[in-house]
Design a protein around this motif. Structure first.
Motif, PDB file in Angstrom:
ATOM      1  N   THR A   2      15.231  10.530   4.881  1.00  0.00           N
ATOM      2  CA  THR A   2      15.729  10.382   3.415  1.00  0.00           C
ATOM      3  C   THR A   2      14.984  12.081   2.593  1.00  0.00           C
ATOM      4  O   THR A   2      14.021  12.106   3.015  1.00  0.00           O
ATOM      5  CB  THR A   2      14.482   8.919   2.993  1.00  0.00           C
ATOM      6  OG1 THR A   2      14.597   7.987   3.970  1.00  0.00           O
ATOM      7  CG2 THR A   2      14.583   9.041   1.613  1.00  0.00           C
ATOM      8  N   TYR A   3      15.951  11.843   1.731  1.00  0.00           N
ATOM      9  CA  TYR A   3      16.011  12.924   1.073  1.00  0.00           C
ATOM     10  C   TYR A   3      15.824  12.349  -0.592  1.00  0.00           C
ATOM     11  O   TYR A   3      16.437  11.851  -1.010  1.00  0.00           O
ATOM     12  CB  TYR A   3      17.278  14.096   1.149  1.00  0.00           C
ATOM     13  CG  TYR A   3      17.271  14.266   2.873  1.00  0.00           C
ATOM     14  CD1 TYR A   3      16.305  15.183   3.120  1.00  0.00           C
ATOM     15  CD2 TYR A   3      17.845  13.675   3.173  1.00  0.00           C
ATOM     16  CE1 TYR A   3      16.483  15.274   4.531  1.00  0.00           C
ATOM     17  CE2 TYR A   3      18.648  14.074   4.702  1.00  0.00           C
ATOM     18  CZ  TYR A   3      16.772  14.943   5.070  1.00  0.00           C
ATOM     19  OH  TYR A   3      17.990  15.313   6.477  1.00  0.00           O
ATOM     20  N   GLU A   4      15.191  13.625  -1.219  1.00  0.00           N
ATOM     21  CA  GLU A   4      14.761  13.357  -2.853  1.00  0.00           C
ATOM     22  C   GLU A   4      16.064  13.688  -2.670  1.00  0.00           C
ATOM     23  O   GLU A   4      16.442  12.841  -4.077  1.00  0.00           O
ATOM     24  CB  GLU A   4      14.180  14.183  -2.857  1.00  0.00           C
ATOM     25  CG  GLU A   4      11.922  14.500  -2.767  1.00  0.00           C
ATOM     26  CD  GLU A   4      11.147  15.448  -3.986  1.00  0.00           C
ATOM     27  OE1 GLU A   4      10.510  15.009  -5.046  1.00  0.00           O
ATOM     28  OE2 GLU A   4      11.500  15.974  -3.083  1.00  0.00           O
ATOM     29  N   ILE A   5      17.142  14.704  -2.612  1.00  0.00           N
ATOM     30  CA  ILE A   5      18.289  14.986  -3.136  1.00  0.00           C
ATOM     31  C   ILE A   5      19.552  14.766  -2.055  1.00  0.00           C
ATOM     32  O   ILE A   5      18.550  16.310  -1.069  1.00  0.00           O
ATOM     33  CB  ILE A   5      18.212  15.874  -4.337  1.00  0.00           C
ATOM     34  CG1 ILE A   5      17.209  16.005  -5.543  1.00  0.00           C
ATOM     35  CG2 ILE A   5      19.359  16.955  -4.701  1.00  0.00           C
ATOM     36  CD1 ILE A   5      16.964  16.942  -6.635  1.00  0.00           C
ATOM     37  N   PHE A  21      11.355  20.914  -4.784  1.00  0.00           N
ATOM     38  CA  PHE A  21      12.175  19.024  -3.907  1.00  0.00           C
ATOM     39  C   PHE A  21      12.829  19.668  -2.654  1.00  0.00           C
ATOM     40  O   PHE A  21      12.685  19.957  -2.303  1.00  0.00           O
ATOM     41  CB  PHE A  21      13.861  19.206  -5.030  1.00  0.00           C
ATOM     42  CG  PHE A  21      13.583  18.601  -6.537  1.00  0.00           C
ATOM     43  CD1 PHE A  21      13.117  17.501  -6.632  1.00  0.00           C
ATOM     44  CD2 PHE A  21      13.374  19.657  -7.207  1.00  0.00           C
ATOM     45  CE1 PHE A  21      13.196  17.177  -7.738  1.00  0.00           C
ATOM     46  CE2 PHE A  21      13.139  19.309  -8.946  1.00  0.00           C
ATOM     47  CZ  PHE A  21      12.411  18.092  -8.913  1.00  0.00           C
ATOM     48  N   ASN A  22      13.066  18.513  -1.860  1.00  0.00           N
ATOM     49  CA  ASN A  22      13.106  17.589  -0.505  1.00  0.00           C
ATOM     50  C   ASN A  22      14.735  17.862  -0.686  1.00  0.00           C
ATOM     51  O   ASN A  22      15.337  16.638  -1.126  1.00  0.00           O
ATOM     52  CB  ASN A  22      12.627  16.990  -0.060  1.00  0.00           C
ATOM     53  CG  ASN A  22      12.988  16.843   1.306  1.00  0.00           C
ATOM     54  OD1 ASN A  22      13.174  17.546   2.041  1.00  0.00           O
ATOM     55  ND2 ASN A  22      13.212  15.057   2.219  1.00  0.00           N
ATOM     56  N   GLN A  27      18.087   3.500  -3.993  1.00  0.00           N
ATOM     57  CA  GLN A  27      17.899   5.082  -3.770  1.00  0.00           C
ATOM     58  C   GLN A  27      19.720   4.658  -2.801  1.00  0.00           C
ATOM     59  O   GLN A  27      20.359   4.141  -3.734  1.00  0.00           O
ATOM     60  CB  GLN A  27      17.583   5.726  -2.133  1.00  0.00           C
ATOM     61  CG  GLN A  27      15.978   5.255  -2.488  1.00  0.00           C
ATOM     62  CD  GLN A  27      15.367   5.906  -1.122  1.00  0.00           C
ATOM     63  OE1 GLN A  27      15.173   5.266  -0.367  1.00  0.00           O
ATOM     64  NE2 GLN A  27      14.668   6.962  -1.418  1.00  0.00           N
ATOM     65  N   ALA A  86      19.247   8.968   0.132  1.00  0.00           N
ATOM     66  CA  ALA A  86      18.225   9.493  -0.649  1.00  0.00           C
ATOM     67  C   ALA A  86      17.927   9.638  -2.088  1.00  0.00           C
ATOM     68  O   ALA A  86      18.993   8.175  -2.985  1.00  0.00           O
ATOM     69  CB  ALA A  86      19.922  11.077  -1.598  1.00  0.00           C
ATOM     70  N   ASN A  87      17.493   9.755  -3.070  1.00  0.00           N
ATOM     71  CA  ASN A  87      17.361   9.312  -4.343  1.00  0.00           C
ATOM     72  C   ASN A  87      17.692  10.092  -5.600  1.00  0.00           C
ATOM     73  O   ASN A  87      18.391   9.180  -6.027  1.00  0.00           O
ATOM     74  CB  ASN A  87      15.311  10.066  -4.819  1.00  0.00           C
ATOM     75  CG  ASN A  87      14.543   9.151  -3.997  1.00  0.00           C
ATOM     76  OD1 ASN A  87      14.404   8.691  -3.141  1.00  0.00           O
ATOM     77  ND2 ASN A  87      13.208   9.955  -4.026  1.00  0.00           N
ATOM     78  N   HIS A  88      18.824  11.022  -5.356  1.00  0.00           N
ATOM     79  CA  HIS A  88      19.269  12.321  -6.584  1.00  0.00           C
ATOM     80  C   HIS A  88      21.312  12.324  -5.059  1.00  0.00           C
ATOM     81  O   HIS A  88      20.099  13.182  -4.527  1.00  0.00           O
ATOM     82  CB  HIS A  88      19.129  12.345  -6.999  1.00  0.00           C
ATOM     83  CG  HIS A  88      18.307  12.367  -8.094  1.00  0.00           C
ATOM     84  ND1 HIS A  88      18.160  12.208  -9.319  1.00  0.00           N
ATOM     85  CD2 HIS A  88      16.343  12.328  -7.555  1.00  0.00           C
ATOM     86  CE1 HIS A  88      17.079  12.046 -10.060  1.00  0.00           C
ATOM     87  NE2 HIS A  88      16.751  11.939  -8.510  1.00  0.00           N
ATOM     88  N   ASN A 119      21.952   8.256 -10.894  1.00  0.00           N
ATOM     89  CA  ASN A 119      20.826   9.641 -10.679  1.00  0.00           C
ATOM     90  C   ASN A 119      22.123  10.141  -9.436  1.00  0.00           C
ATOM     91  O   ASN A 119      22.365  10.392  -8.063  1.00  0.00           O
ATOM     92  CB  ASN A 119      20.001   8.850  -9.519  1.00  0.00           C
ATOM     93  CG  ASN A 119      18.951   8.769 -10.211  1.00  0.00           C
ATOM     94  OD1 ASN A 119      18.140   9.538 -11.587  1.00  0.00           O
ATOM     95  ND2 ASN A 119      18.023   7.835  -9.677  1.00  0.00           N
TER      96      ASN A 119
END
Length: 441
Positions: free
Chosen positions: A7-10, A31-32, A119, A132-134, A427
């Protein structure tokens, strides 16, 4: 390589200029970030486009990262070629340690937004799943090749390659009979490069490319030093580029073409032509792209210059017709060095496919309506791209309702907000995507 449920932020898809720039800046902001890249290394179009003569058409120092601290790469040409651009990406990688956050040989096939998790679920060809969030789509504007549905192409017994998927080992053109289909940017470069090597060349043109002179310069030529400014000038150069209409380090002449004398018009045209690059296109009179009379003045000058270099009158009328095929500058021109001279060779033929369409590809060559079969050993398909949207639509992108982006665009037309995102797909961000609010070269 990550696990099947990272899992990543972006998550960034694509490691060309926009992808690695996003990675670099997002990391600086804490950011990750992870980047997935289908190729074996970064570079985007400069990884995939390795055809003969591949070269950028924007001057250095504009065609590079403008961040201070990344200015010590020593360019050897005003308009660098493919090998040097690959060296530049290696320089950036060493300088910024980009590859540690890039997974190569990773092709994203599908992604869907999960409403419960808020996500994006991302699937790759090798069966992995990432969250991923974005999601940043840095997939490029010219990364999905287009090949017309030529009848019989699969039956051709010789060598056939699209310019975008050129073999790394290259192709030997020495003494070969070659067909180049298309006269866009890639074709212009290829024709220039192979013209002196082939046994015979046949070019199939639909629309003439209104090429402009590159006026190439090399750093080891003392007389060309002006094209390699000192680093102290970079802030000024980049500042001009940020403020200009084109994003380049020059802007329109603040006059209308009809408001000056013919002698003054001629003087500006000659100056821009001698400057080379895109100056004649984007530093011309301010009304050139917006006024028919102004555009006609510019085209007449261009045609005079181009026609003077073409010996055969039939080829001259196909390559640089007296009547403009379209307003000059409305379709992107390309920069050339010896393009028109190639057509003066006795072993080079030019076929206007508007008057003599390609009917099919046979086992031995290309069949047109008037010429019959031209037998060739190699066919170069310089037939372009499904630009801007093609690379996005190549991924099965679905929102939280299961609605597919490619289906929505097919039904309702391409729709974005400021070229950055599309309603209903939270996103999900496009870098250099369709309808973006910047010059779309």
């Amino acid at each position: 390589m990550g696990s099947s449920q990272d899992t990543y932020e972006i998550l960034v898809i694509g490691a060309g200029f926009s992808g690695i720039y996003a990675l670099h800046n997002l990391r600086k902001r804490g950011f990750n970030v992870k980047v997935y890249e289908a190729g074996t290394y970064m570079g985007g179009t400069w990884y995939w486009n390795r055809y003969p003569g591949a070269r950028v058409d924007t001057d250095n120092p504009i065609y590079q990262f403008n961040e201070e601290g990344l200015w010590d790469f020593a360019w050897t040409e005003r308009f660098p070629a493919h090998p040097e651009l690959q060296e530049y990406f290696r320089y950036l990688d060493d300088k910024l340690q980009l590859s540690k956050d890039i997974e190569y040989n990773t092709n994203v096939s599908a992604t869907q937004f999960d409403n419960a998790r808020n996500q994006w679920q991302v699937k790759t060809d090798d069966g992995r799943v990432t969250w991923a969030n974005h999601l940043f789509l840095c997939t490029g504007s010219t990364t999905t090749r287009y090949t017309p549905p030529f009848k019989g192409l699969d039956k051709f017994k010789g060598i056939s390659h699209h310019s975008y998927v050129w073999p790394k080992a290259g192709v030997d053109f020495s003494g070969k009979r070659v067909a180049v289909i298309g006269t866009g940017a890639s074709a212009v470069q290829i024709i220039q490069e192979i013209g002196s090597k082939v046994g015979h060349l046949t070019v199939y043109q639909r629309t003439p490319n209104l090429c402009l002179p590159m006026q190439q310069a090399k750093a080891n030529d003392p007389s060309k030093a002006a094209w390699f400014p000192p680093k102290s000038k970079f802030p000024e150069i980049f500042g001009v580029a940020r403020r200009s209409f084109s994003g380049l380090n020059f802007d329109w002449e603040p006059k209308n073409a009809a408001d000056v004398t013919p002698e003054e018009r001629r003087a500006l045209y000659e100056s821009l032509y001698a400057h080379g690059g895109f100056a004649f296109w984007l530093a011309n009179f301010q009304d050139m792209l917006f006024d028919k009379e102004s555009n006609a003045y510019a085209y007449t000058f261009w045609a005079e210059k181009a026609r003077a270099r073409i010996h055969d009158p039939l080829k001259r009328d196909i390559l640089a017709p007296l009547v403009a095929p379209h307003a000059i500058g409305i379709k992107r021109p390309y920069l050339e060095q010896t393009y028109y001279e190639v057509f003066n060779q006795p072993n080079v033929d030019l076929i206007n496919v508007r008057e003599s369409p390609i009917l099919e590809i046979t086992e031995k060559g290309v069949l047109t309506e008037k010429e019959g079969v031209v037998e060739v050993d190699i066919i170069v398909l310089a037939t372009g791209f499904d630009s801007l949207t093609g690379s996005i639509k190549s991924i099965d992108i679905r929102n939280g309702k299961g609605e597919g982006l490619r289906d929505m665009w097919k039904t309702n037309g391409t729709s974005t907000y400021l070229g950055l995102t599309t309603a209903g797909f939270p996103n999900l961000w496009y870098m250099y995507g369709p309808q973006a609010s910047r010059v779309n070269f």
